[in-house]
Design a protein around this motif. Structure first.
Motif, PDB file in Angstrom:
ATOM      1  N   ARG A  11      24.101   4.189  -8.197  1.00  0.00           N
ATOM      2  CA  ARG A  11      24.522   5.545  -7.836  1.00  0.00           C
ATOM      3  C   ARG A  11      26.020   5.743  -7.946  1.00  0.00           C
ATOM      4  NH1 ARG A  11      22.022   6.245  -2.065  1.00  0.00           N
ATOM      5  NH2 ARG A  11      22.763   4.101  -1.939  1.00  0.00           N
ATOM      6  N   SER A  12      26.778   4.687  -8.195  1.00  0.00           N
ATOM      7  CA  SER A  12      28.236   4.793  -8.259  1.00  0.00           C
ATOM      8  C   SER A  12      28.717   5.346  -9.587  1.00  0.00           C
ATOM      9  CB  SER A  12      28.874   3.425  -8.026  1.00  0.00           C
ATOM     10  OG  SER A  12      28.596   2.587  -9.130  1.00  0.00           O
ATOM     11  N   GLY A  13      27.844   5.393 -10.559  1.00  0.00           N
ATOM     12  CA  GLY A  13      28.244   5.836 -11.886  1.00  0.00           C
ATOM     13  C   GLY A  13      28.620   4.684 -12.789  1.00  0.00           C
ATOM     14  N   LEU A  14      28.739   3.461 -12.230  1.00  0.00           N
ATOM     15  CA  LEU A  14      29.032   2.279 -13.034  1.00  0.00           C
ATOM     16  C   LEU A  14      27.759   1.872 -13.755  1.00  0.00           C
ATOM     17  CD1 LEU A  14      30.977  -0.056 -13.786  1.00  0.00           C
ATOM     18  CD2 LEU A  14      30.058  -1.288 -11.834  1.00  0.00           C
ATOM     19  N   ARG A  15      27.707   2.129 -15.025  1.00  0.00           N
ATOM     20  CA  ARG A  15      26.503   1.835 -15.798  1.00  0.00           C
ATOM     21  C   ARG A  15      26.891   0.919 -16.950  1.00  0.00           C
ATOM     22  NH1 ARG A  15      22.068   2.520 -13.438  1.00  0.00           N
ATOM     23  NH2 ARG A  15      21.002   2.974 -15.355  1.00  0.00           N
ATOM     24  N   THR A  16      27.129  -0.340 -16.654  1.00  0.00           N
ATOM     25  CA  THR A  16      27.532  -1.272 -17.692  1.00  0.00           C
ATOM     26  C   THR A  16      26.343  -1.743 -18.509  1.00  0.00           C
ATOM     27  OG1 THR A  16      27.306  -3.140 -16.195  1.00  0.00           O
ATOM     28  CG2 THR A  16      29.466  -2.090 -16.332  1.00  0.00           C
ATOM     29  N   HIS A  17      25.164  -1.450 -18.054  1.00  0.00           N
ATOM     30  CA  HIS A  17      23.951  -1.845 -18.745  1.00  0.00           C
ATOM     31  C   HIS A  17      23.349  -0.610 -19.401  1.00  0.00           C
ATOM     32  CE1 HIS A  17      23.284  -0.572 -14.747  1.00  0.00           C
ATOM     33  NE2 HIS A  17      21.999  -0.489 -14.903  1.00  0.00           N
ATOM     34  N   GLU A  18      22.387  -0.818 -20.208  1.00  0.00           N
ATOM     35  CA  GLU A  18      21.762   0.295 -20.926  1.00  0.00           C
ATOM     36  C   GLU A  18      20.833   1.083 -20.005  1.00  0.00           C
ATOM     37  OE1 GLU A  18      22.613   1.116 -24.036  1.00  0.00           O
ATOM     38  OE2 GLU A  18      24.030  -0.541 -24.004  1.00  0.00           O
ATOM     39  N   LYS A  19      20.326   2.169 -20.487  1.00  0.00           N
ATOM     40  CA  LYS A  19      19.519   3.112 -19.715  1.00  0.00           C
ATOM     41  C   LYS A  19      18.269   2.541 -19.038  1.00  0.00           C
ATOM     42  CE  LYS A  19      21.847   6.909 -20.757  1.00  0.00           C
ATOM     43  NZ  LYS A  19      22.921   7.185 -19.904  1.00  0.00           N
ATOM     44  N   PRO A  20      17.581   1.533 -19.573  1.00  0.00           N
ATOM     45  CA  PRO A  20      16.338   1.111 -18.920  1.00  0.00           C
ATOM     46  C   PRO A  20      16.495   0.609 -17.484  1.00  0.00           C
ATOM     47  CG  PRO A  20      16.414   0.256 -21.139  1.00  0.00           C
ATOM     48  CD  PRO A  20      17.761   0.863 -20.847  1.00  0.00           C
ATOM     49  N   MET A  21      17.695   0.206 -17.091  1.00  0.00           N
ATOM     50  CA  MET A  21      17.886  -0.288 -15.729  1.00  0.00           C
ATOM     51  C   MET A  21      17.741   0.858 -14.737  1.00  0.00           C
ATOM     52  SD  MET A  21      18.911  -2.964 -13.868  1.00  0.00           S
ATOM     53  CE  MET A  21      19.595  -3.217 -12.244  1.00  0.00           C
ATOM     54  N   PRO A  22      16.781   0.764 -13.827  1.00  0.00           N
ATOM     55  CA  PRO A  22      16.575   1.831 -12.835  1.00  0.00           C
ATOM     56  C   PRO A  22      17.744   1.950 -11.861  1.00  0.00           C
ATOM     57  CG  PRO A  22      14.663   0.400 -12.973  1.00  0.00           C
ATOM     58  CD  PRO A  22      15.772  -0.274 -13.740  1.00  0.00           C
TER      59      PRO A  22
END
Length: 149
Positions: A98-109
């Protein structure tokens, strides 16, 4: 504004209500902490939420990994990839999502949102489930720290 009935300002009345809610929630929060010490909740939450993709041993070989379009990381080597230091804050942020840190691709819930929905606030108190959500995320992160190679 002073209430004629109690002599307290509206701000004081709201603070009193918040304190009452806080004290009503304390048994749940403290009970959860005590239960976490008795059981390995991190391993349980990992098995329920992460093992499908990351595998039972967290090596990235879960039953769903072959169906994803991105590589599933080996979670037992996070410390090794970070000069021997487990990146606790980064792991928490990635699990929560929920922090906006998305270092991984979209499939990670976004497990923070998923856990929050699972733990609907009791008694209609917005935010009451947040300590439990954070506890689940932290439990998974601590479990991952414990299995580093």
């Amino acid at each position: 504004m002073i209430s004629s009935r109690t002599g307290a300002t509206l701000g004081q009345q709201l603070e009193d209500q918040d304190m009452k809610k806080f004290f009503l929630m304390m048994p749940f929060i403290l009970g959860s902490a005590a239960m976490a010490q008795e059981h390995d909740w991190g391993a349980r939450f990992y098995a329920e939420n992460c093992a499908g993709c990351h595998g039972e041993t967290a090596k990235g070989d879960g039953v769903l990994a072959d169906y994803l379009t991105v590589d599933v990381p080996d979670l037992t080597s996070l410390s090794a990839a970070n000069d021997g230091v487990f990146p606790m804050l980064r792991v928490i942020q990635i699990i929560d999502g929920r922090s906006g840190l998305r270092t991984h691709e979209k499939p990670m819930p976004l497990y923070g949102a998923i856990f929050r929905e699972d733990l609907q606030p009791p008694m209609g108190m917005p935010g009451a489930s947040e300590p439990l959500v954070r506890g689940r995320v932290l439990s998974i992160a601590e479990y991952l720290q414990s299995i580093q190679e």
